[in-house]
Design a protein around this motif. Structure first.
Motif, PDB file in Angstrom:
ATOM      1  N   ILE A 132      43.487  42.754  39.301  1.00 28.60           N
ATOM      2  CA  ILE A 132      43.972  43.283  40.571  1.00 28.60           C
ATOM      3  C   ILE A 132      45.470  43.550  40.494  1.00 28.60           C
ATOM      4  CG2 ILE A 132      44.223  42.837  43.045  1.00 28.60           C
ATOM      5  CD1 ILE A 132      41.810  41.003  42.854  1.00 28.60           C
ATOM      6  N   ALA A 139      38.935  47.220  40.550  1.00 32.50           N
ATOM      7  CA  ALA A 139      39.098  45.829  40.952  1.00 32.50           C
ATOM      8  C   ALA A 139      39.661  45.738  42.360  1.00 32.50           C
ATOM      9  CB  ALA A 139      40.015  45.106  39.973  1.00 32.50           C
ATOM     10  N   LYS A 140      40.638  46.587  42.677  1.00 36.28           N
ATOM     11  CA  LYS A 140      41.239  46.556  44.006  1.00 36.28           C
ATOM     12  C   LYS A 140      40.250  46.965  45.094  1.00 36.28           C
ATOM     13  CE  LYS A 140      46.199  46.908  43.358  1.00 36.28           C
ATOM     14  NZ  LYS A 140      47.431  47.608  43.781  1.00 36.28           N
ATOM     15  N   ASN A 142      37.319  46.131  45.216  1.00 32.02           N
ATOM     16  CA  ASN A 142      36.369  45.028  45.373  1.00 32.02           C
ATOM     17  C   ASN A 142      34.983  45.360  44.808  1.00 32.02           C
ATOM     18  OD1 ASN A 142      36.059  42.346  46.243  1.00 32.02           O
ATOM     19  ND2 ASN A 142      35.066  42.964  48.146  1.00 32.02           N
ATOM     20  N   THR A 143      34.933  46.256  43.820  1.00 28.39           N
ATOM     21  CA  THR A 143      33.639  46.640  43.259  1.00 28.39           C
ATOM     22  C   THR A 143      33.445  46.199  41.807  1.00 28.39           C
ATOM     23  OG1 THR A 143      34.527  48.801  42.605  1.00 28.39           O
ATOM     24  CG2 THR A 143      33.438  48.663  44.753  1.00 28.39           C
ATOM     25  N   ALA A 145      33.717  43.206  40.367  1.00 30.52           N
ATOM     26  CA  ALA A 145      32.888  42.002  40.304  1.00 30.52           C
ATOM     27  C   ALA A 145      31.436  42.330  40.635  1.00 30.52           C
ATOM     28  CB  ALA A 145      33.430  40.939  41.258  1.00 30.52           C
ATOM     29  N   LYS A 146      31.236  43.207  41.618  1.00 26.27           N
ATOM     30  CA  LYS A 146      29.876  43.633  41.971  1.00 26.27           C
ATOM     31  C   LYS A 146      29.214  44.352  40.805  1.00 26.27           C
ATOM     32  CE  LYS A 146      30.627  44.269  46.967  1.00 26.27           C
ATOM     33  NZ  LYS A 146      30.598  45.274  48.061  1.00 26.27           N
ATOM     34  N   ASN A 171      29.208  38.517  45.162  1.00 25.94           N
ATOM     35  CA  ASN A 171      30.536  38.980  44.778  1.00 25.94           C
ATOM     36  C   ASN A 171      31.535  37.852  45.011  1.00 25.94           C
ATOM     37  OD1 ASN A 171      32.934  40.318  44.306  1.00 25.94           O
ATOM     38  ND2 ASN A 171      32.923  41.422  46.256  1.00 25.94           N
ATOM     39  N   ASP A 173      34.559  38.030  43.380  1.00 26.68           N
ATOM     40  CA  ASP A 173      35.855  38.673  43.171  1.00 26.68           C
ATOM     41  C   ASP A 173      36.753  37.745  42.338  1.00 26.68           C
ATOM     42  OD1 ASP A 173      37.142  41.184  43.806  1.00 26.68           O
ATOM     43  OD2 ASP A 173      38.585  40.032  44.975  1.00 26.68           O
ATOM     44  N   ARG A 175      38.171  35.077  43.773  1.00 22.32           N
ATOM     45  CA  ARG A 175      38.311  33.930  44.668  1.00 22.32           C
ATOM     46  C   ARG A 175      37.716  32.642  44.111  1.00 22.32           C
ATOM     47  NH1 ARG A 175      36.497  38.212  47.807  1.00 22.32           N
ATOM     48  NH2 ARG A 175      34.377  37.354  47.768  1.00 22.32           N
ATOM     49  N   CYS A 213      32.088  33.278  47.887  1.00 21.36           N
ATOM     50  CA  CYS A 213      31.290  34.356  47.308  1.00 21.36           C
ATOM     51  C   CYS A 213      30.435  34.987  48.404  1.00 21.36           C
ATOM     52  CB  CYS A 213      30.409  33.814  46.180  1.00 21.36           C
ATOM     53  SG  CYS A 213      31.332  33.116  44.790  1.00 21.36           S
TER      54      CYS A 213
END
Length: 216
Positions: A132, A139-140, A142-143, A145-146, A171, A173, A175, A213
């Motif tokens: 990120i 990555a920004k 938020n896809t 990780a998906k 997901n 991410d 976190r 998650c």
């Protein structure tokens, strides 16, 4: 004559000195015992973290993504005889490509899922913080990780015909890191997918309760 007396006197003095050395009192000397440390080497030939003397499955490897139990065998059943299998895949920075070695481990997972027909699998996708921070647009958004989680899910769906209702994707991410993000080694561990195969009624200690998650 005086010279001879002096010579004799010196010789007698030397003899007395030597006699004193030879008859020194050794009764007060004590012996000391030195305790040398004992080094025990636990040999682990296959590198799975279980010493050879305890290892009942000598050909397993630590880098294998299906974990081993305290006997050194691939963990397929929990202590209460419930199904519990962990799966891990790691990714290059900014990538969601599933490498062949991780596909091979999924082949093993599918075999177990076909044997345990009621089992389900939760699949968590994660990224490292620097994916990120370095401005990776995927990555920004938020896809990333998906996408990583979906690569694992789709492999089981398309290649092995696992029913989609048995696979849950999450997901996480950046976190839910499993390693510090301040080293490259730690960041590499966080660019991952973590999967857990269990029976439907098994406890699943994931990060859903606190919203870390998110299921998608």
């Amino acid at each position: 004559m005086n010279v001879k007396l002096r010579t004799i006197t010196l010789m007698m003095t030397g003899v007395l000195a030597l006699t004193g050395c030879q008859t020194a009192d050794l009764s007060k000397q004590t012996s000391k015992t030195i305790n040398m440390p004992t080094v025990v080497v636990n040999v682990d030939s296959d590198g799975d973290g279980v010493p050879d003397e305890l290892d009942q499955c000598p050909n397993t490897k630590m880098e294998s993504n299906i974990v081993v139990d305290d006997r050194g065998c691939h963990l397929t059943m929990g202590p209460d005889m419930s199904l519990k299998i962990e799966y891990r895949a790691f990714f290059a920075k900014g990538s969601s490509e599933l490498l062949p070695k991780y596909q091979a481990e999924l082949d093993k997972v599918s075999e177990i899922m076909n044997t345990h027909t009621t089992s389900t699998m939760r699949i968590e996708g994660g990224i490292s913080e620097n994916e990120i921070d370095d401005g990776d647009p995927i990555a920004k958004s938020n896809t990333l990780a998906k996408n990583r989680a979906l690569m694992v899910k789709n492999y089981l769906l398309l290649k092995h015909g696992i029913e989609p209702s048995r696979l849950t994707t999450l997901n996480c991410d950046a976190r839910a890191p499993i390693a510090p993000n301040d080293t490259e080694e730690g960041r590499a561990f966080n660019r991952r997918v973590y999967g857990l195969l269990t029976e439907p009624d098994s406890d699943y200690p994931i990060n859903l309760k606190d919203g870390t998650c998110v299921e998608f």
